[in-house]
Design an enzyme around this catalytic site. Structure first.
Site, short mmCIF file in Angstrom:
data_model
loop_
_atom_site.label_atom_id
_atom_site.label_comp_id
_atom_site.label_asym_id
_atom_site.label_seq_id
_atom_site.Cartn_x
_atom_site.Cartn_y
_atom_site.Cartn_z
N SER A 1 -5.56 -3.84 8.17
CA SER A 1 -5.91 -2.73 7.28
C SER A 1 -6.60 -3.30 6.04
O SER A 1 -6.74 -4.51 5.89
CB SER A 1 -4.65 -1.98 6.87
OG SER A 1 -3.93 -2.75 5.93
N LYS A 2 -6.98 -2.41 5.18
CA LYS A 2 -7.67 -2.77 3.93
C LYS A 2 -6.90 -3.84 3.15
O LYS A 2 -7.50 -4.64 2.44
CB LYS A 2 -7.80 -1.54 3.05
CG LYS A 2 -8.86 -0.57 3.49
CD LYS A 2 -9.78 -0.24 2.32
CE LYS A 2 -11.09 0.37 2.74
NZ LYS A 2 -11.87 -0.46 3.64
N ARG A 3 -5.58 -3.81 3.26
CA ARG A 3 -4.77 -4.80 2.53
C ARG A 3 -5.15 -6.23 2.91
O ARG A 3 -5.04 -7.14 2.12
CB ARG A 3 -3.28 -4.62 2.86
CG ARG A 3 -2.58 -3.54 2.06
CD ARG A 3 -1.10 -3.51 2.37
NE ARG A 3 -0.86 -3.42 3.81
CZ ARG A 3 -0.30 -4.36 4.55
NH1 ARG A 3 0.09 -5.49 4.00
NH2 ARG A 3 -0.13 -4.21 5.85
#
Ligand code: GLU
Length: 493
Positions: free
Chosen positions: A254-256
């Site tokens: 994910s973006k993380r």
């Protein structure tokens, strides 16, 4: 049998790494088997689909450089390849399922469904999903309610008291108790739009899809699809659910973790070949010990038997390594061409957005060998060669002075440097220039570094720079001398 596979994105967002991998594996499989790769736009959820996401899809594949054989833009024998243009087909098939007793009309309003949900919540019931309220309404009665214009949906009649089994090419045997499957999902909505389940089955069947390579997040939908295929009396394609893509910490990517949308990778200065090569590795095995594969080699080596079952790790550092490798393999002309848009945007040739003159473009190409070995991203290149294009503010005096030397010695070095610029520029090779400067230093009783370092700072503006001798050649004698003079002036004042 001709292998036919498809990439079936919903244009509800920009293309991301997971989708690109799905498309790539489908493409590789089709090509490796002499089959067909199809693009189908699944735009049934009209509230979430947007034109700009469809544009992003086409732009993304233009950049990646691989294409489908049949699709909305290319056409083909089973068009249209856009679901919103196929609504009549879905309606017809949904009605047919009702006729055959595998689906039924449901008249429950959204208020009633909400009510059921609230009651269950209040009584802490473990039941979820639709309560099958309309399942047993006799067809004749239901049909007359429909004919009188009563709002309705069509729901799949999941056979109860049974299990649904199929063999996934990657995962193996999968078995679901029918009671655990989403209960009697809607196939056709009250506005006549199909749901994903109905449209995907009909299209995959009619388009002759033989293998479905898609993300594992679709696993819970698959038993519904198998039941639908059975209900229509059709044979289902072979399912190959691709391993999840995880970050290094084992959590879903994910973006993380970093960039996930293709646009971000493009903006960061990745090369399509590097991205394709690396993405292909995330979830499938190729040959032991070999990492660099061209698209053609990927086709040769790809097999659905080598898809991995366990989650695949997306390692950004490894991807960077691939990008660096691909940059080093490029010709100077190709590298310059790929980097040019970034150089223009960063203002290498004037103001940001300004295009290069012929001479600047020539110099830009010639500067590629100076940076090719030193960068990981295309976006790093313009900054690294900027000193060849623009005068710069000289760094503070201390930057020029080598360790264990002082200001006067440094000034002396710069002046000596001026004397040998011509010979350094005229040397045929870097080696010849290096031999020359070494001999000169010995003769003058100078340490090589004490001469090279101030020269480097004067000419490139930094102690760490691309190689000095080719820089001198690209700048030419006049520019070089001017820069050394400016440095001398700075140090003298
Ligand atoms: N439209 C679905 C998606 O957005 C396709 C899923 C499938 O491949 O069946 O990914």
């Amino acid at each position: 049998m001709e292998i036919r596979v498809r990439y079936a994105p919903s244009p509800t967002g920009n293309q991301h790494i997971g989708g690109i991998r799905t498309a790539l594996y489908n493409y590789l499989y089709a090509r490796s088997k002499g089959g067909k790769f199809i693009l189908r736009l699944e735009d049934t959820d009209q509230t979430r689909c947007e034109e700009r996401y469809t544009k992003n899809l086409y732009d993304s594949f233009d950049w990646l450089g691989f294409r489908w054989d049949e699709g909305p833009d290319t056409g083909g024998p089973h068009g249209p390849y856009v679901q919103s243009e196929r609504f009549d087909l879905y309606k017809k098939h949904a009605a047919e399922l009702v006729e055959r007793g595998h689906a039924y009309y449901c008249f429950c309003s959204s208020e009633r469904l909400e009510e059921v949900r609230r009651e269950r919540e209040a009584s802490k019931s473990s039941e979820t999903g639709y309560d099958r309220f309309c399942r047993e309404i006799p067809l004749e009665e239901a049909a007359s309610r429909v004919a009188s214009g009563e709002a309705h949906t069509i729901r799949l009649k999941i056979p109860l008291g049974k299990s649904t089994t199929y063999t996934d090419h990657v995962i193996g045997k999968v078995e679901w108790k029918n009671e655990d499957i989403n209960s009697d999902p809607v196939l056709l909505k009250s506005d006549g739009f199909p749901t994903y389940h109905l449209a995907v089955i009909i299209d995959d069947h009619i388009m002759g899809i033989t293998h479905i390579l898609r993300a594992q997040e679709w696993l819970p939908s698959t038993p519904i699809h198998v039941i639908l295929y059975d209900s229509f009396g059709w044979q289902h394609p072979e399912f190959c659910h691709l391993p999840m893509v995880m970050g290094l910490d084992g959590k879903k990517l994910s973006k993380r973790h970093g960039s996930t949308s293709l646009n971000e990778f493009i903006e960061q200065g990745y090369l399509p070949q590097a991205l394709i090569n690396y993405i292909a590795m995330v979830g499938a095995s190729f040959e032991e010990g070999k990492e660099i594969y061209s698209l053609d080699e990927l086709i040769t080596h790809f097999s659905i038997d080598k898809l991995s079952k366990s989650p695949a790790i997306f390692d950004y550092k490894k991807l960077e390594w691939f990008n660096g490798q691909y940059i080093r393999m490029m010709s100077d002309d190709a590298l310059a061409a790929a980097t040019l848009p970034f150089a223009i945007a960063q203002g290498l040739f004037g103001k940001p957005g300004e295009k290069p003159t012929g001479a600047q473009e020539e110099l830009f190409k010639k500067s590629m060998p100076l940076v090719k070995e030193r960068v990981v991203f295309l976006t790093e290149i313009p900054g690294k060669v900027e000193y060849l294009f623009k005068d710069f503010v000289l760094p503070p005096k201390e930057e020029f002075i080598p360790k264990k030397a002082d200001l006067n010695q440094t000034l002396d070095s710069l002046k000596k440097g001026k004397d040998i610029v011509k010979q350094l520029i005229e040397a045929k090779t870097d080696e010849e220039a290096e031999n020359f400067i070494k001999t000169y230093c010995e003769k003058e009783g100078l340490k090589l570094g004490d001469l090279m370092m101030p020269l480097r700072v004067a000419i490139t503006g930094s102690k760490v720079s691309p190689p000095l001798f080719p820089s001198l050649r690209l700048l030419g004698e006049e520019q070089t001398l001017k820069r050394i003079d400016s440095a001398i002036m700075l140090l003298e004042n």
